[in-house]
Design a protein around this motif. Structure first.
Motif, PDB file in Angstrom:
ATOM      1  N   ASP A 129       0.840  -1.214   0.000  1.00  6.32           N
ATOM      2  CA  ASP A 129       0.000   0.000   0.000  1.00  6.32           C
ATOM      3  C   ASP A 129       0.868   1.254   0.000  1.00  6.32           C
ATOM      4  N   ALA A 130       1.965   1.228   0.755  1.00  4.99           N
ATOM      5  CA  ALA A 130       2.870   2.379   0.786  1.00  4.99           C
ATOM      6  C   ALA A 130       3.534   2.581  -0.575  1.00  4.99           C
ATOM      7  N   ALA A 190       2.276   1.732  -3.461  1.00  2.90           N
ATOM      8  CA  ALA A 190       1.258   2.244  -4.379  1.00  2.90           C
ATOM      9  C   ALA A 190       1.095   3.752  -4.224  1.00  2.90           C
ATOM     10  N   ARG A 191       1.078   4.234  -2.980  1.00  2.00           N
ATOM     11  CA  ARG A 191       0.967   5.684  -2.755  1.00  2.00           C
ATOM     12  C   ARG A 191       2.203   6.409  -3.270  1.00  2.00           C
ATOM     13  N   PHE A 192       3.358   5.837  -3.021  1.00  2.00           N
ATOM     14  CA  PHE A 192       4.606   6.468  -3.441  1.00  2.00           C
ATOM     15  C   PHE A 192       4.700   6.539  -4.961  1.00  2.00           C
ATOM     16  N   LYS A 195       2.301   6.575  -7.067  1.00  2.00           N
ATOM     17  CA  LYS A 195       1.305   7.529  -7.565  1.00  2.00           C
ATOM     18  C   LYS A 195       1.836   8.957  -7.475  1.00  2.00           C
ATOM     19  N   GLU A 196       2.578   9.249  -6.388  1.00  2.00           N
ATOM     20  CA  GLU A 196       3.166  10.581  -6.204  1.00  2.00           C
ATOM     21  C   GLU A 196       4.391  10.792  -7.079  1.00  2.00           C
ATOM     22  N   GLU A 240       7.949   7.743   3.394  1.00  2.00           N
ATOM     23  CA  GLU A 240       6.634   7.146   3.147  1.00  2.00           C
ATOM     24  C   GLU A 240       6.393   5.970   4.090  1.00  2.00           C
ATOM     25  N   GLU A 266       5.243   9.093   7.155  1.00  2.00           N
ATOM     26  CA  GLU A 266       3.935   9.549   6.697  1.00  2.00           C
ATOM     27  C   GLU A 266       2.806   8.873   7.480  1.00  2.00           C
ATOM     28  N   GLU A 288      -0.325   7.844   6.879  1.00  2.00           N
ATOM     29  CA  GLU A 288      -1.152   6.744   6.418  1.00  2.00           C
ATOM     30  C   GLU A 288      -0.488   5.404   6.696  1.00  2.00           C
ATOM     31  N   THR A 289       0.810   5.292   6.400  1.00  2.00           N
ATOM     32  CA  THR A 289       1.520   4.041   6.662  1.00  2.00           C
ATOM     33  C   THR A 289       1.565   3.757   8.152  1.00  2.00           C
ATOM     34  N   GLN A 307      -1.734   2.571   9.502  1.00  2.00           N
ATOM     35  CA  GLN A 307      -2.067   1.226   9.050  1.00  2.00           C
ATOM     36  C   GLN A 307      -1.399   0.153   9.907  1.00  2.00           C
TER      37      GLN A 307
END
Length: 438
Positions: free
Chosen positions: A67-68, A70-72, A74-75, A343, A347, A349-350, A353
């Motif tokens: 998940d981390a 995927a966010r990274f 995307k950024e 990340e 961060e 969100e990570t 989680q």
């Protein structure tokens, strides 16, 4: 036409201002495209093991990292993060060592337990202080100090904490209720702990042999931390075994152990419900207590966890076990690696989680503070925040494992009465200082 010329004279800077604005926009676009093109097609390698770092059962060990990533990604369009899956925890140190020897270590990687000092001293880890200073959006104050300091050697930061595991006191609630004793409060003291152990340690069937006990596995190190003492400084230059607080802690453990009249309490006694207390890593609490891990390891009694008791001269302090992550010093993508490291380790969100999908505790304060309260089957997050705030980082200088091995052997002799407390600790202090100076 005249009107147009008149307007130009009335606003002589308008055209130039518009041109300047256009030029700045074009320049910004070129810089953005340059950065984007620079990142395009880059690959970051991440090193991790496939099992829980805390040696407990785990479900999908890749979920948080995936998940981390995927966010990274995307950024950072065009950037890919790759890792080798399936590396077992006990095989990971050897895998990483092999990568270092080949010069192919990951850009960002988990640091194996006990290997931090070695990796830093060999120059494998990138010192992070420069990146930290340049990053206005990063603050070390966001972390619990014990977790953040674990990544520091000689006042230099070589790693960031990802998650931590403090120690809690596991309590057999059914046992205490049967004895007519209330659950300890979160501000309880070592004296209260000892008093409860005195009350419950007894021979219940009259055969002259003790068959129920106060505590299993409360160590002399637990008592030292609770009493506000330290055994070594962080750099491994000094030892503090002659500290009066260390002596007080050892005398406390002697008295606690003396309640058992020579009987060696094991985990079997606790598992059978014959002991009231046992220090427990949060990872075990997290694994066996709440959904989805309703594994009835301790099935015959109701249990819960509270903070460790505070000593006469200290607080409810425990040693904090922390998983660190760092950047390879030979990485050709250090700035990008720093962003990915954040990340994972900084961060929100990570870190949030981790509360749901890991057995560790987030190291960033807001991940717990914004959660707050108690969820069904879980510990009160405010209490967990206090435990993390009071926990301390264990030293990790190169000689620390051997120093603790030697110290443990000598302290056990003192606790068993094979050496006197006063002379034994003075002798140990001299030996430790000599060993540190070798």
């Amino acid at each position: 036409m005249k009107k147009k010329g008149k307007d130009q004279k009335a606003f002589p800077g308008a055209a130039s201002a518009a041109a300047s604005a256009l030029l700045l926009t074009v320049m910004a676009a070129l810089v953005f495209c340059s950065i984007r093109n620079k990142e395009e097609g880059q690959v970051l390698r991440f090193g991790m093991c496939a099992e829980s770092y805390w040696d407990v059962p785990v479900g999908n060990c890749y979920q948080i990292v995936d998940d981390a990533i995927a966010r990274f990604e995307k950024e950072h369009p065009g950037v890919k993060v790759e890792y080798v899956s399936g590396i077992r925890r006990d095989a990971y140190p050897e895998w990483l060592a092999e990568q270092v020897l080949l010069g192919t270590e990951p850009d960002v990687f988990m640091i194996p337990k006990g290997e931090f000092d070695t990796l830093a001293s060999l120059g494998v880890l990138q010192e992070l202080d420069g990146m930290i200073r340049r990053d206005g959006g990063f603050s070390s104050q966001a972390y619990y100090s014990g977790a953040y300091e674990y990544g520091n050697i000689s006042q230099k930061q070589y790693a960031l904490p990802y998650e931590s595991v403090p120690t809690l006191m596991f309590v057999n609630k059914t046992f205490l209720e049967r004895e007519g004793i209330d659950m300890p409060k979160d501000d309880w003291t070592s004296e209260e702990f000892l008093d409860i152990c005195r009350q419950v340690t007894k021979d219940t069937d009259g055969d002259g042999i003790l068959d129920q006990f106060g505590c299993y596995d409360y160590s002399w190190q637990d008592a030292v931390y609770a009493n506000g003492a330290a055994l070594f400084d962080s750099d491994g230059k000094y030892a503090y075994f002659s500290d009066v607080r260390v002596e007080e802690a050892l005398r406390f453990v002697q008295e606690l152990n003396g309640l058992n009249h020579g009987f060696f309490v094991t985990s079997r006694e606790f598992d059978l419900g014959k002991a009231a207390f046992m220090p427990l890593a949060y990872s075990e609490y997290r694994t066996y207590k709440p959904y989805p891990w309703r594994i009835k390891k301790y099935s015959d009694f109701e249990w819960d966890c509270v903070k460790m008791p505070s000593g006469q001269e200290g607080e409810s302090r425990t040693e904090l076990d922390t998983l660190l992550m760092g950047i390879g010093s030979r990485s050709s993508r250090k700035e990008l690696a720093w962003e990915f490291l954040k990340e994972l380790c900084y961060e929100g969100e990570t870190q949030r989680q981790l509360l749901e999908d890991s057995q560790g505790v987030p190291v960033v304060k807001t991940a717990l503070l914004t959660k707050g309260g108690r969820e069904q089957g879980q510990m009160d997050f405010e209490i967990l925040d206090q435990v993390m705030g009071e926990a301390v980082a264990a030293p990790h200088f190169g000689k620390y494992p051997e120093a603790m091995k030697r110290a443990d052997s000598e302290v056990e002799r003192i606790l068993l009465g094979e050496a006197s407390m006063d002379s034994g600790l003075l002798k140990l202090q001299r030996e430790m200082m000599a060993f540190l100076k070798e």
